[in-house]
Structures are given as structure tokens and as C-alpha cells.
Design a protein around this motif. Structure first.
Motif, short mmCIF file in Angstrom:
data_model
loop_
_atom_site.label_atom_id
_atom_site.label_comp_id
_atom_site.label_asym_id
_atom_site.label_seq_id
_atom_site.Cartn_x
_atom_site.Cartn_y
_atom_site.Cartn_z
N ALA A 420 10.27 1.27 -13.96
CA ALA A 420 9.98 2.86 -13.76
C ALA A 420 9.23 2.66 -11.87
N THR A 421 9.97 3.42 -11.21
CA THR A 421 9.73 3.48 -9.93
C THR A 421 8.69 4.81 -9.58
N TYR A 422 7.72 4.86 -8.92
CA TYR A 422 6.90 5.65 -8.69
C TYR A 422 6.55 5.80 -7.31
N ARG A 423 6.64 7.22 -6.64
CA ARG A 423 6.38 7.53 -5.45
C ARG A 423 4.66 7.54 -4.99
N PRO A 424 4.49 7.17 -3.79
CA PRO A 424 2.99 7.06 -3.38
C PRO A 424 2.26 8.42 -3.58
N GLY A 425 1.27 8.32 -4.12
CA GLY A 425 0.19 9.48 -4.46
C GLY A 425 -1.03 9.27 -3.85
N LYS A 426 -2.14 10.05 -4.28
CA LYS A 426 -3.68 10.12 -3.99
C LYS A 426 -4.15 8.77 -4.47
N ASN A 427 -3.89 8.43 -5.76
CA ASN A 427 -4.56 7.07 -6.25
C ASN A 427 -3.59 5.93 -5.66
N ASN A 428 -2.62 5.89 -5.49
CA ASN A 428 -1.85 4.71 -5.17
C ASN A 428 -1.06 5.31 -4.02
N PRO A 429 -1.44 4.57 -2.65
CA PRO A 429 -0.73 5.21 -1.47
C PRO A 429 0.80 4.39 -1.24
N TYR A 430 1.26 3.44 -2.24
CA TYR A 430 2.39 2.64 -2.03
C TYR A 430 3.31 3.00 -3.02
N VAL A 431 4.53 2.68 -2.73
CA VAL A 431 5.60 2.66 -3.86
C VAL A 431 5.53 1.60 -4.90
N ARG A 432 5.38 1.88 -6.02
CA ARG A 432 5.28 0.90 -7.03
C ARG A 432 6.39 1.01 -8.10
N CYS A 433 6.88 -0.31 -8.53
CA CYS A 433 7.76 -0.32 -9.46
C CYS A 433 7.07 -1.31 -10.69
N VAL A 434 7.03 -0.57 -12.01
CA VAL A 434 6.20 -1.08 -13.12
C VAL A 434 7.06 -1.37 -14.10
N MET A 435 7.23 -2.57 -14.37
CA MET A 435 8.04 -3.23 -15.40
C MET A 435 7.32 -2.90 -16.80
N MET A 436 8.23 -2.73 -17.73
CA MET A 436 7.41 -2.05 -19.26
C MET A 436 8.42 -2.68 -20.06
N ASN A 455 5.15 -0.68 -22.89
CA ASN A 455 3.80 -1.48 -22.60
C ASN A 455 4.04 -2.03 -21.13
N PRO A 456 3.24 -1.72 -20.08
CA PRO A 456 3.54 -2.36 -19.00
C PRO A 456 3.24 -3.83 -18.87
N VAL A 457 4.10 -4.44 -17.98
CA VAL A 457 3.98 -5.77 -18.14
C VAL A 457 3.52 -6.50 -16.77
N GLN A 458 4.33 -5.89 -15.62
CA GLN A 458 4.12 -6.33 -14.31
C GLN A 458 4.24 -5.19 -13.26
N THR A 459 3.45 -5.05 -12.33
CA THR A 459 3.58 -4.22 -11.22
C THR A 459 4.20 -4.68 -9.67
N PHE A 460 4.85 -4.15 -9.37
CA PHE A 460 5.56 -4.65 -7.70
C PHE A 460 5.43 -3.63 -6.74
N THR A 461 4.55 -3.98 -5.70
CA THR A 461 4.24 -2.90 -4.70
C THR A 461 5.05 -3.18 -3.46
N ALA A 462 5.65 -1.93 -2.99
CA ALA A 462 6.48 -2.04 -1.68
C ALA A 462 5.81 -1.09 -0.74
N GLY A 463 6.31 -0.52 0.13
CA GLY A 463 5.87 0.47 1.40
C GLY A 463 5.16 1.51 1.06
N PRO A 464 4.60 2.19 1.94
CA PRO A 464 3.84 3.50 1.87
C PRO A 464 4.68 4.61 1.90
N SER A 465 6.08 4.70 2.25
CA SER A 465 6.90 5.98 2.32
C SER A 465 7.90 5.95 1.45
N CYS A 466 8.61 7.16 0.64
CA CYS A 466 9.27 7.06 -0.26
C CYS A 466 9.94 8.68 -0.22
N LYS A 467 10.95 8.84 0.90
CA LYS A 467 11.63 10.16 0.82
C LYS A 467 12.77 10.41 -0.12
#
Length: 544
Positions: A420-436, A455-467
Motif C-alpha cells: 500500500a502506497t500513501y501520500r505525504p500527510g500531516k503526520n508523515n511528510p514523506y511518501v510511504r510504501c507499507v508491505m503487509m 498485518n504491516p511487515v515493513q515500511t519503505f520511505t521515499a520523497g516528500p512529494s506525490c502529485k
């Protein structure tokens, strides 16, 4: 069947006998010879006991071949004497005396036949009917036999594939047990539920760059394993003559770009190939249609109108006759390729009404964590796993994802993991890819119904922008050691980042010059590649 037979009678006709009666010297001879010739078996003259077919059905007298009572017929085919049927039609209500069909005097037809015989072909007709019925049953049996042989071949192939997978899993388990026993003091740590990381020093190296469209607006791509062909969506290069959008074909066998195929009138949002070997491409677009395109003929062979813009699509991997379309309102349309009219079922979400940005199918398999098959749908607000029950019914399981910000959801079929890939937000300012890891548990003790979860297994962090809505990838390592790789696009650096899912370490950073929109792993002739798509070009990387 009626047969008109003209027979030459050896005896003199009645007219000749009447003339000969004037001669006294031959009258006795004629009287003596005539009855004998009428009884001769070789002469087909009228016998004493006339059959019903030789008499008029009105007066019950024999018809003649001349005179007022000569043989006549109506349009319905029934035979009468001429004077009888003429009087009958005048006096009655204008109907045939035998079948009551309407008739008139002009319908009377005089038949010019000396003798009329009806051949009995009822037995022949019964034999012909029996033969046709037998031939029909034989054809039906041959068709059923061919279908059974085809089903047997499919089941045999599937059994062989499953047997091969079991052998590979046993070999991996044995290899992992040996490596674990040889390294008892290893300081390497893994998160619960994570997979072993690859120890290979090989990387992906740039092999080829394809320019897809100078104007941009490329969006998604898909790979056909049977044809070794990569297709990429793009606007029409000749929009004046052929407006709309289509796909460009690229051969991975010789790394050459092929022709453009027009498909939709608006932007394509989803492309998918199934396990079929006929090269059928499933495409979804904002023109509210779902289409099937044959790469063998480069033509659209089937179009389904969904009524609303389609954002994603996928094939059913358990039954290739079914395909799925994710709509802009969050619903999922189920289509049967054998029904060319409309969808056979609509899966309506209970909560989210956001567009289905990603759609993938998990086949049934002997997995301890999640043995069930179904559709994994990702929206901008969450995810839902539609468990496929018996009789093509589906049961929704809402997965506990972070609320809001989810832009993509991808799956790894064999290990039952999703990304699952998430956009940057208030709590997490970076793009996150969560493997579950997808799991299931009984709803109640002793119940057959289950509750599916992630169940989350690992989280990978990318850059601060996602348009842009980037489609990332989770796939097994090319080393075939059981480890899993995660590759995601990073808009901040215009590159694609590759991680080892087991250790969480960044393995490689592949520059893309522009923002990555889609990532697709593929395998050609036992060589592993990775394709990254931007708005204008595709880059092919080879694992070396």
C-alpha cells in the motif's frame, strides 16, 4: 410420396371393346379372353377389390382418366372425381371434404394420369428420422467428448503447475533450513512475518529506452508473458485522423518498438493480461468502457459499456472467463466473456465511494495465511478484499489501512503480501510504501466463515512529494531465493527506488528523468527485467 405410373394394358381399353361389340364374329372371343387378361398378375390393371386410394372420396366410385368423372385434385393435394368436387364446392362452404381447407372452383386441377399409385414410405421416413436423431446424438457426444478432453488437459496442466510449485516450495524450505542451521550466531534480524533478504550483489542495469509519445500523457503499461510483449498506453499519434487513446506494443524479444493500436476515445486508466495464451488485452478507460483487444489481429474484439468511468481492471486467475472493472464510484463490475451484453454482477461497496484506483485478483492456493481467492480493491480511502465464495458470490472484508492518502495497492500472489502506497500527510511528510501480509482467522470458534485482515511487515520511505498516482510493484527476487523486492517511484528525485523487503535496505536508485507513473517486473527467456514508465518514455532494466 405419390408416383404417377402409366401402364400399358395388353387388353383393349373399354372404348375399343365397345366398338368391337358390333362385330358378331369376334364378340365371343373377346368375352372369353378379357376376364383372363384382367386376372394376369403381370398386368397392373385395377383389381376387383379396389383400394380406397383408387376411388373418389365423395361418391366412392372409381375416377376415370377421361370424361366428367376424370381424376382431379385441389391445392391441398386431395384427389376427387371432377364432377363430384365441382358440385361439392358449389353446394358446401368452399372447403375440401377431407381436410376442410378453403378451396374454390379455380383451385381444381385435372391430373393426366392413367393410373395413380401411392407408395408406402412410412417405414423409410421412420428410418430417416431415426438416422437423423442418431447423427445428432453422435455429434452431441463428440462435442461433449471434446469438451471433456479440453477440461482434462486444463486440469492436467494445472496439476502439473501445482506439483512444480510444491516441489519448489519444498526445496526452498529445505534450503532455508540448511542455511539457518549453518548460521546459528547470525546477527541478522527480521521483522515478524518478513521474508529472507537476497544476498546477491547483482543489480538492474539500463538495457533500452523507448520513446513512447513526445506529447506525454502516457499512463499505464502491462506485460504479456506468452508473446513477450510490453504494451503502454498513449494518446493517438495521429489525433487528427485517429482521435482517442490506444497502446503501443514493444517486443522484449528483440527490444524493438512495434505499432500503435487505437482502442478508447478517452484516457486509459488500466491494462491487464490474464493467463490465457491468446494475447487478449483487457483495458479500462475514462470513456466508461471496458474492452478486449486481440494482439494477434490488433483489433478490439469485445466492448462493455459500464455506464461510468472505469479506473482499473483485472482478470480472474481461477476462471479466465471472468474479468473485473473498478469504477469511479467504488463499485466493481463482474463480466463473463461468454455474455457479450452486459455485466453479470455488481459489487457495491458498503463504505467508500471513491474511485477504485487499483484492482488485482488473488487466486485460491494452499496457503496457511490466506488460502481463499478473491479481488483486492484499493481506493483513495482504503482497501477491501472481496472473498469469492461458492456460486460466484463475494463477501467483502475491509482491510485496516490508514485512513485516507492511499494511492495504490499491489499484490504478490505467491507470498500473499500486498503493498500500500500513501501520500505525504500531516503526520508523515514523506511518501510511504507499507508491505503487509494478508491473513485470515475464523469469525467464531468452529465457524466456517473467516475474517481477512492485513498485518504491516515493513515500511519503505521515499520523497516528500506525490502529485501523481504512481503504480508501484512488489515481486519476488530474480534470484529465486524466496525474498521479495519492492520498487516505487520517487517524484522528488525523478527516479525509481528498489528495496529488499526482508531487510528493508535500499538496493538501488534508478534515474528516470521524469516522475515514474508505472513499474512493471517481467521475465523474458529466463532473464529478469524491470520496466519504468514516465509520461513520455519507458526504460527497460535487466537484472545482471
Amino acid at each position: 410420396m405419390l408416383s404417377l405410373v402409366s401402364s400399358q394394358v395388353q387388353a383393349e381399353p373399354p372404348q375399343a371393346l365397345s366398338q368391337a361389340s358390333a362385330e358378331p364374329e369376334s364378340r365371343e372371343d373377346e368375352a372369353e379372353t378379357t376376364p383372363q387378361k384382367k386376372l394376369e398378375p403381370s398386368v397392373p390393371a385395377a383389381r376387383v377389390d379396389e383400394e380406397e386410394g383408387d376411388t373418389c372420396a365423395i361418391c366412392f366410385e372409381q375416377w376415370t382418366n377421361a370424361g366428367d368423372h376424370r381424376l382431379s385434385a385441389l391445392r391441398c393435394g386431395h384427389l376427387f372425381g371432377y364432377t363430384c368436387i365441382e358440385r361439392w364446392l358449389k353446394g358446401q362452404a368452399g372447403k375440401c371434404p377431407q381436410c376442410n381447407k378453403k378451396a374454390k372452383r379455380s383451385d381444381i386441377v385435372i391430373l393426366y394420369a392413367r393410373t395413380l399409385k401411392a407408395l408406402d414410405t412410412s417405414e423409410q421416413e421412420r428410418m430417416r428420422s431415426s438416422l437423423e436423431k442418431e447423427q445428432m446424438l453422435r455429434r452431441q457426444a463428440e462435442l461433449e467428448s471434446a469438451q471433456s478432453r479440453l477440461q482434462l488437459q486444463v486440469l492436467t496442466d494445472e496439476c502439473s503447475k501445482l506439483r512444480k510449485q510444491v516441489q519448489e516450495l519444498k526445496a526452498l524450505v529445505a534450503q532455508y533450513n540448511v542455511s539457518s542451521s549453518q548460521q546459528p550466531g547470525s546477527s541478522r534480524t527480521c521483522l515478524p512475518g518478513s521474508l529472507p533478504s537476497s544476498q546477491s550483489q547483482r543489480k538492474y542495469h539500463l538495457e533500452k529506452v523507448f520513446m513512447v509519445s513526445q506529447t506525454g500523457n502516457c499512463r499505464v503499461m502491462a506485460y504479456c508473458d506468452s508473446l513477450s510483449c510490453l504494451v503502454v498506453s498513449q494518446p493517438s499519434p495521429q489525433s487528427t485522423f485517429v482521435p482517442g487513446c490506444g497502446v503501443k506494443m514493444m517486443s522484449l524479444a528483440n527490444l524493438k518498438s512495434n505499432q500503435y493500436i487505437p482502442i478508447h476515445s478517452k484516457q486509459i486508466r488500466g491494462l491487464a493480461f490474464g493467463t490465457r495464451a491468446d494475447g487478449l488485452l483487457l483495458s479500462a478507460a475514462l470513456d466508461s468502457t471496458l474492452k478486449l483487444t486481440s494482439l494477434a489481429t490488433n483489433t478490439v474484439v469485445q466492448t462493455y459499456n459500464a455506464g461510468r468511468p472505469v479506473w482499473s481492471c483485472c482478470w480472474c486467475l481461477d476462471d479466465t472467463n471472468y474479468v473485473y472493472a473498478g469504477l469511479v464510484n467504488g463499485s466493481i463490475m463482474v463480466y463473463d466473456l461468454r455474455d457479450t451484453n452486459s455485466h453479470v454482477q455488481e459489487l457495491v461497496p458498503q463504505k467508500s465511494r471513491c474511485p477504485v484506483v487499483s484492482l488485482s485478483y488473488l487466486p485460491r492456493m494452499a496457503s496457511a495465511s490466506l488460502p481463499y481467492g478473491g479481488i483486492l480493491a484499493g481506493t483513495l480511502e482504503g482497501a477491501c478484499f472481496w472473498e469469492q465464495k461458492a456460486g460466484n458470490s463475494y463477501r467483502p472484508h475491509h482491510l485496516p489501512l490508514e485512513p485516507g492518502g492511499c494511492i495504490d495497492l499491489q499484490t504478490e500472489i505467491n507470498t500473499r503480501h500486498c503493498l500500500a502506497t500513501y501520500r505525504p500527510g500531516k503526520n508523515n511528510p514523506y511518501v510511504r510504501c507499507v508491505m503487509m501480509e494478508l491473513t485470515c482467522s475464523p469469525l467464531t470458534e468452529g465457524s466456517e466463515d473467516v475474517v481477512c485482515s492485513s498485518n504491516p511487515v515493513q515500511t519503505f520511505t521515499a520523497g516528500p512529494s506525490c502529485k501523481l498516482l504512481t503504480k508501484n510493484a512488489i515481486f519476488q527476487s530474480p534470484e529465486d531465493d524466496g525474498s521479495v523486492f519492492v520498487c516505487a517511484g520517487d517524484e522528488a528525485s525523478n527516479s525509481a527506488l528498489l528495496w529488499d523487503a526482508g531487510s528493508g535496505s535500499l538496493l538501488q536508485k534508478m534515474p528516470a528523468d521524469l516522475s515514474v507513473l508505472d513499474i512493471c517486473p517481467l521475465e523474458v527467456n529466463q532473464s529478469h527485467f524491470l520496466a519504468t514508465l514516465t509520461e513520455k518514455m519507458v526504460k527497460i532494466y535487466k537484472w545482471q
